[in-house]
Write a protein that holds these residues in place. Structure first.
Motif, short mmCIF file in Angstrom:
data_model
loop_
_atom_site.label_atom_id
_atom_site.label_comp_id
_atom_site.label_asym_id
_atom_site.label_seq_id
_atom_site.Cartn_x
_atom_site.Cartn_y
_atom_site.Cartn_z
N MET A 173 0.79 -1.13 0.02
CA MET A 173 -0.01 -0.04 -0.01
C MET A 173 1.07 1.27 0.02
SD MET A 173 -3.42 0.07 0.23
CE MET A 173 -3.05 -0.25 -1.54
N ARG A 174 0.78 2.26 -0.95
CA ARG A 174 1.40 3.32 -0.87
C ARG A 174 0.46 4.44 -0.24
NH1 ARG A 174 2.19 4.19 -6.74
NH2 ARG A 174 0.17 3.15 -6.66
N PRO A 175 0.95 5.03 0.66
CA PRO A 175 0.04 5.79 1.50
C PRO A 175 -0.02 7.50 0.80
CG PRO A 175 2.10 5.83 2.74
CD PRO A 175 2.15 4.68 1.60
N LEU A 176 0.86 7.87 0.38
CA LEU A 176 0.80 8.96 -0.26
C LEU A 176 -0.31 9.46 -1.40
CD1 LEU A 176 2.48 11.68 0.49
CD2 LEU A 176 3.75 11.26 -1.55
N PRO A 177 -0.43 8.67 -2.32
CA PRO A 177 -1.64 8.79 -3.25
C PRO A 177 -2.80 8.67 -2.62
CG PRO A 177 -0.11 7.05 -4.38
CD PRO A 177 0.42 7.28 -2.81
N HIS A 178 -3.13 7.77 -1.54
CA HIS A 178 -4.31 7.73 -0.96
C HIS A 178 -4.56 8.98 -0.28
CE1 HIS A 178 -6.11 3.73 -1.20
NE2 HIS A 178 -4.97 3.27 -1.41
N LEU A 179 -3.51 9.41 0.49
CA LEU A 179 -3.42 10.62 1.18
C LEU A 179 -4.21 11.94 0.31
CD1 LEU A 179 -3.28 11.87 4.27
CD2 LEU A 179 -1.06 12.53 3.32
N ALA A 180 -3.47 11.92 -0.84
CA ALA A 180 -3.89 13.14 -1.88
C ALA A 180 -5.17 13.00 -2.19
CB ALA A 180 -2.90 13.10 -2.98
N LEU A 181 -5.62 11.80 -2.41
CA LEU A 181 -7.22 11.72 -2.82
C LEU A 181 -8.04 12.05 -1.90
CD1 LEU A 181 -7.12 8.51 -5.23
CD2 LEU A 181 -7.58 11.07 -5.89
N MET A 182 -7.54 11.56 -0.56
CA MET A 182 -8.42 11.81 0.49
C MET A 182 -8.64 13.27 1.00
SD MET A 182 -9.54 9.44 2.26
CE MET A 182 -9.28 7.38 2.57
N ILE A 183 -7.30 14.04 0.73
CA ILE A 183 -7.52 15.52 1.03
C ILE A 183 -8.41 16.21 -0.12
CG2 ILE A 183 -6.22 17.62 0.94
CD1 ILE A 183 -3.80 15.85 2.26
N ALA A 184 -8.17 15.79 -1.29
CA ALA A 184 -8.87 16.33 -2.47
C ALA A 184 -10.46 16.21 -2.31
CB ALA A 184 -8.46 15.88 -3.82
N SER A 185 -10.91 14.94 -1.83
CA SER A 185 -12.12 14.67 -1.71
C SER A 185 -12.73 15.52 -0.63
CB SER A 185 -12.37 13.18 -1.42
OG SER A 185 -12.11 12.33 -2.86
N ALA A 186 -12.11 15.49 0.62
CA ALA A 186 -12.49 16.24 1.57
C ALA A 186 -12.63 17.82 1.16
CB ALA A 186 -11.49 16.21 2.84
#
Lengths: 289, 268
Positions: B1-14
């Motif tokens: 699992m790569r955390p960075l892409p997930h984090l970026a998508l999470m922030i954008a969605s938020a």
């Protein structure tokens, strides 16, 4: 009516010709005519280039144009953010469909609705500033809507927030249409995400990126009325901080009843738009070939 | 699992989601609670603001006005476009290509350019604040794209279809209604969505050509509404939620068509 009557095709296109002549044809002719007249009410005397001289000499008009030009600054930011998000979605990480649904949401809401909500969020004593000071980011606590120095940036932020959604979806649908074999080959060769994005995906998206830049430019020039109307309280406020060309035309036409002046501005806007539109047609043709 | 892409998508969605959540959450707070806590969830959700919006403001009238304009302009533009697109795609006549080029080129005229002459004309012939006058303008604005889309689609239909229908003695109108349109549901649906959204969401034409309070559309209504209830933020948010509801629901139910429609509308 006999089937082969030579008049039949003309009957089919008659309503179209009528509608387009009424809405566009007559309007564009009269627009040019009005721009050379001092119109009071419904008509007026010819006055040559006086409307144009008046408009071009007016600081408020120049300020409006300058504001539209400043809005162009948002375009590269939108492109970069939308591109990154589209490439991330394309990785099909778990939950990507939900992200896609949410990321397109800003574009689904009508601009006036978003603008009203944002206006409350960004009030001086509103939620955004409350959160910022809770995070000890007091230097970011600004009068987002009420300060003449900041209001246009707030409008830009709002446009960025909404138009990015369109970019993401356009870019993603282009990515989905790409030939996957090359991308798979690169993946098997051990190319990392950044490498694949930069050397394989982005070069193939050049067409859609150019296309998006041009439609964004047309938007910034001639389709920001609804944002500014709400944020600036209908008058481009505070002061004239969010005055744009569209609002200038609206004011000249409806508030100060100077259709000739409004027409002169419209003609100039139309000429600039034509240049952008020509670029759009060239790009579209290239995409289709 | 790569955390960075997930984090970026999470922030954008938020970030994409926050304004909608704020709108819904605030609409459920009482005025006092909002003043005390602008960001938290409501302790005891109140529905009173929605009651006030639905029964004490003209929001239903505005929606009805928007609906009349949407229905009128979508139907008028579809009728005009189908007839013309059929002739352009399937018949030979002089001036055909010129008409199609011209109509397509009009797609790109910014609507704001047309308001001056149309406003003067409408003042002269008494069409300001009339449904029919405004429907005509909206229909005109959406028709060039409709013609373009339908012509491109009609041209892809196989010639055999038409030859067979002509052998059966069908007239052109019969071919259009019984053969072509039943096969064209997808582009027609796209057009209905694009055009309906354009008309429903428009503010510029609505504030200029419908100045009468009784003819206000939803978008013009809320632009005024937020000024009038400036201090009653939960009430304002309830108004926005009601105004946004039709589109949000349509989006969540018909996501695929909706996205296609919005994209087509944006790039037309």
């Amino acid at each position: 009516m006999r089937r082969n009557s030579p008049l039949l095709p003309y009957l089919f296109v008659l309503p179209l010709a009528g509608l387009l002549t009424f809405v566009f044809g007559l309007s564009l002719v009269r627009l040019v005519e009005f721009s050379f007249k001092q119109v009071r009410g419904i008509d007026g005397p010819w006055i040559g280039l006086r409307n144009y001289e008046l408009v071009l000499g007016q600081p408020l008009f120049r300020e409006a144009v300058w504001h539209n030009i400043q809005l162009f600054l948002v375009i590269p930011v939108i492109v970069v953010i939308a591109l990154v998000l589209a490439l991330l979605l394309y990785e099909r990480l778990p939950g990507w469909r939900i992200h896609r649904t949410i990321l397109f949401l800003p574009y689904v809401l009508a601009i006036p609705i978003i603008a009203v909500v944002m206006k409350q969020l960004f009030q001086f004593s509103g939620p955004v500033n409350t959160v910022l000071s809770a995070l000890s980011l007091d230097f970011l606590v600004l009068d987002w809507i009420g300060s003449a120095d900041v209001a246009l940036w707030t409008v830009m932020g709002l446009i960025l927030w909404r138009e990015t959604a369109l970019g993401v979806i356009l870019f993603l649908s282009r990515l989905m249409a790409l030939d996957e074999t090359l991308i798979e080959a690169a993946r098997l060769d051990g190319a990392g995400w950044r490498h694949r994005a930069w050397y394989i995906l982005i070069p193939q998206m050049r067409g859609v990126i150019e296309f998006f830049v041009v439609i964004s430019a047309i938007t910034m020039l001639s389709a920001v009325f609804a944002y500014v109307y709400v944020i600036g309280g209908g008058r481009g406020g505070p002061g004239t901080a969010t005055m744009v060309i569209e609002l200038y035309i609206f004011n000249a036409l409806v508030r100060t009843s100077l259709p000739g002046v409004a027409a002169a501005v419209s003609v100039m806007l139309f000429l600039v738009a034509l240049i952008l539109i020509r670029a759009l047609f060239v790009l579209r043709r290239r995409e289709e070939d | 699992m790569r955390p960075l892409p997930h984090l970026a998508l999470m922030i954008a969605s938020a970030i994409a989601l926050v304004p909608t959540l704020f709108m819904l959450v605030t609409a459920l707070k009482s005025q006092d609670e909002y003043q005390a806590d602008k960001t938290g969830l409501p302790d005891a959700p109140v529905l009173d603001h929605f009651r006030q919006i639905l029964f004490d403001t003209p929001v239903f009238l505005w929606m009805a006005n928007s609906l009349i304009l949407v229905a009128g302009s979508v139907v008028l533009s579809l009728a005009v476009s189908c007839l013309a697109a059929y002739a352009i795609a399937r018949m030979e006549f002089r001036g055909r290509d010129a008409l199609f080029t011209l109509s397509t080129a009009l797609m790109a005229v910014p609507p704001v350019v047309l308001i001056v002459p149309l406003f003067v004309l409408y003042s002269q012939i008494g069409l300001i604040s009339t449904y029919s006058g405004t429907i005509l303008i909206y229909a005109g604005l959406v028709t060039p794209f409709s013609v373009y889309l339908l012509v491109t689609f009609f041209r892809t239909l196989p010639q055999d279809l038409f030859d067979a229908a002509i052998l059966d003695g069908a007239s052109h109108l019969q071919i259009l209604f019984r053969v072509v349109l039943p096969l064209s549901l997808a582009p027609v649906l796209t057009l209905v969505i694009v055009n309906a959204l354009f008309v429903w969401n428009d503010l510029l034409m609505a504030v200029i050509f419908l100045q009468d309070d009784a003819k206000k559309t939803v978008m013009a209504g809320i632009a005024v509404f937020q000024g009038r209830y400036n201090n009653q933020i939960p009430l304002t948010m309830a108004g926005m939620a009601v105004a946004a509801a039709p589109m949000l629901i349509l989006y969540l139910v018909f996501q695929r068509h909706f996205v296609r429609g919005l994209m087509a509308g944006a790039v037309k």
